[in-house]
Design an enzyme around this catalytic site. Structure first.
Site, PDB file in Angstrom:
ATOM      1  N   GLY A  96       0.839  -1.210   0.000  1.00 34.56           N
ATOM      2  CA  GLY A  96       0.000   0.000   0.000  1.00 34.56           C
ATOM      3  C   GLY A  96       0.869   1.252   0.000  1.00 34.56           C
ATOM      4  O   GLY A  96       0.606   2.213  -0.740  1.00 34.56           O
ATOM      5  N   HIS A  97       1.924   1.253   0.822  1.00 32.70           N
ATOM      6  CA  HIS A  97       2.838   2.405   0.846  1.00 32.70           C
ATOM      7  C   HIS A  97       3.584   2.542  -0.482  1.00 32.70           C
ATOM      8  O   HIS A  97       3.827   3.642  -0.960  1.00 32.70           O
ATOM      9  CB  HIS A  97       3.860   2.259   1.988  1.00 32.70           C
ATOM     10  CG  HIS A  97       3.254   2.318   3.354  1.00 32.70           C
ATOM     11  ND1 HIS A  97       3.213   1.217   4.190  1.00 32.70           N
ATOM     12  CD2 HIS A  97       2.666   3.324   4.032  1.00 32.70           C
ATOM     13  CE1 HIS A  97       2.641   1.565   5.329  1.00 32.70           C
ATOM     14  NE2 HIS A  97       2.289   2.828   5.260  1.00 32.70           N
ATOM     15  N   GLN A 131      -6.581   5.732   0.542  1.00 35.41           N
ATOM     16  CA  GLN A 131      -8.036   5.627   0.728  1.00 35.41           C
ATOM     17  C   GLN A 131      -8.373   4.603   1.819  1.00 35.41           C
ATOM     18  O   GLN A 131      -9.440   4.650   2.417  1.00 35.41           O
ATOM     19  CB  GLN A 131      -8.657   5.231  -0.616  1.00 35.41           C
ATOM     20  CG  GLN A 131     -10.123   4.864  -0.598  1.00 35.41           C
ATOM     21  CD  GLN A 131     -11.023   6.042  -0.275  1.00 35.41           C
ATOM     22  OE1 GLN A 131     -10.703   7.182  -0.631  1.00 35.41           O
ATOM     23  NE2 GLN A 131     -12.122   5.781   0.416  1.00 35.41           N
TER      24      GLN A 131
END
Ligand code: PAF
Length: 298
Positions: free
Chosen positions: A43-44, A163
Site C-alpha cells: 500500500g505504501h 483511501q
C-alpha cells in the site's frame, strides 16, 4: 548518495532534523510528501509510486507518532522495521526519507511532567468524534497535529494519503481546507492482497487463523458494494449479514462499527441518498483491530 543493494535506483537521503530538511529544500523542486509510520507494505509502495507521478522529489516520512495512540493502543508493539523501510523506499523511488526522533517532533517531550508536552494541537471537530474518533478518542487530534507539523517541516506541494484510512483522508482534507494550508491532497485506492485483505502494517499481528477470519471484512464490504443498486439499507444489510456469520467464526470477528457515510463529512447517509458514499468497517480479530472501507455510488 549510495546505491541500494535492492534496486538500481539511488538510495534515498535520510534526514532526521528540521535543519537537515531546510538545507535540502532548495534542491528539491516540486515536492510530494508520503507520511507514514513505517512498516511499509505494498500500500505504501503504491503511495510512493503515485507521489513520483506528481513531483520531482518524493519525501517519505517515517515516524511512529505517539500522540495518536491511546493508553490501550499498540504503540509499544507497533512494528518498527527501519532498514527494510529504507530498502522499500529505495525500491519504490523515494528521494528523501525524513525519520525524525521523538524530540524533533515533540521538543518538550523529555521534560514534560506527563505526555509529550504538546500544549497546542489541531482538533478534528465533529468529524473526529464519530466512528474511528469515537472508538479511538484523541486519535484524529494526534494525526492532524503531526500531519500539520510534517507539512510545516517538509513544505510539500502535494501530500499523498491512502483511501484505506478513509476517515483520516477526509479529516486531513478538511484541515487543509479549513486552515487554508498550501498543499494539495492526493488519494490512492486501497491495495489488497490476493485474498482481499487490505494491506496494513497491522496485518503482521494476525495468525494464520486470524487472517482467515479477517477476510470477512473485505467480504462484507464487497457484499455491500454488490447491493448498492438497492439503496443504503440494502448495502448495510448485505454487509451486516457477512459480519454476523463471521461473529461465529474461529476466531470470531467482533465489529466496532459498520456504517455507510458521506465520503467528505463522514455523516451517515439516509436511505434515499444517491451519489457517492463509503462503506466503512472496523473490527477486532483476536487482539488486532482492523479497518477497511469501499467507496461506492448509490
Ligand atoms: O496513516 C498513518 O500512517 C498515520 O496516521 C500518519 C498519517 C503517518 C500520521 O502519523
Amino acid at each position: 548518495m549510495t546505491q541500494s543493494a535492492f534496486s538500481s535506483r539511488p538510495a534515498p537521503t535520510v534526514v532526521r532534523t528540521a535543519e537537515e530538511l531546510a538545507a535540502l529544500r532548495p534542491e528539491l523542486g516540486r515536492t510530494a510528501l508520503v507520511p507514514t509510520m513505517g512498516a511499509l507494505h505494498d500500500g505504501h509502495r503504491a503511495l510512493i509510486a503515485a507521489a513520483r507521478e506528481q513531483a520531482d522529489t518524493v519525501v517519505v516520512s517515517i515516524f511512529v507518532n505517539p500522540l495518536q495512540f491511546g493508553p490501550n493502543d499498540d504503540l509499544d508493539r507497533y512494528p518498527r522495521t527501519f532498514d527494510a523501510d529504507l530498502a522499500a523506499c529505495a525500491q519504490a523511488g523515494a528521494t528523501v526519507v525524513f525519520a525524525p526522533p521523538v524530540d524533533v517532533m515533540y521538543p518538550d517531550a523529555a521534560t514534560a511532567a506527563t505526555g509529550l508536552g504538546q500544549l497546542v494541537t489541531v482538533g478534528p471537530g465533529p468529524m473526529g468524534e464519530v466512528l474511528e474518533g469515537e472508538f479511538r478518542p484523541g486519535f484524529f487530534q494526534g494525526v492532524l497535529t503531526v500531519v500539520a507539523k510534517l507539512f510545516n517541516l517538509v513544505r510539500p506541494d502535494v501530500a499523498v494519503f491512502g483511501q484505506k484510512d478513509a476517515q483520516q483522508l477526509a479529516v486531513v482534507r478538511r484541515m487543509v481546507r479549513d486552515l487554508c494550508l498550501p498543499v494539495d491532497i492526493a488519494a490512492v485506492p486501497t491495495r489488497r492482497d490476493d485474498d482481499g485483505l487490505a494491506t496494513s502494517s497491522r496485518n503482521v499481528y494476525l495468525s494464520v487463523k486470524e487472517r482467515h477470519s479477517a477476510l470477512a471484512l473485505s467480504r462484507a464490504l464487497f457484499a455491500g458494494e454488490r447491493a448498492a443498486g438497492g439503496g443504503a439499507s440494502a448495502v448495510l444489510a448485505a454487509a451486516r449479514a457477512v459480519l454476523n456469520d463471521a461473529a461465529h467464526a474461529a476466531p470470531p470477528v467482533s465489529p466496532d462499527y459498520l456504517a455507510l457515510v458521506d465520503p467528505a463529512t463522514f455523516v451517515e447517509v439516509e436511505q434515499g441518498h444517491s451519489g457517492d458514499a463509503v462503506l466503512v468497517v472496523a473490527a477486532w480479530v483476536g487482539e488486532t483491530r482492523l479497518i477497511d472501507n469501499v467507496p461506492l455510488t448509490l
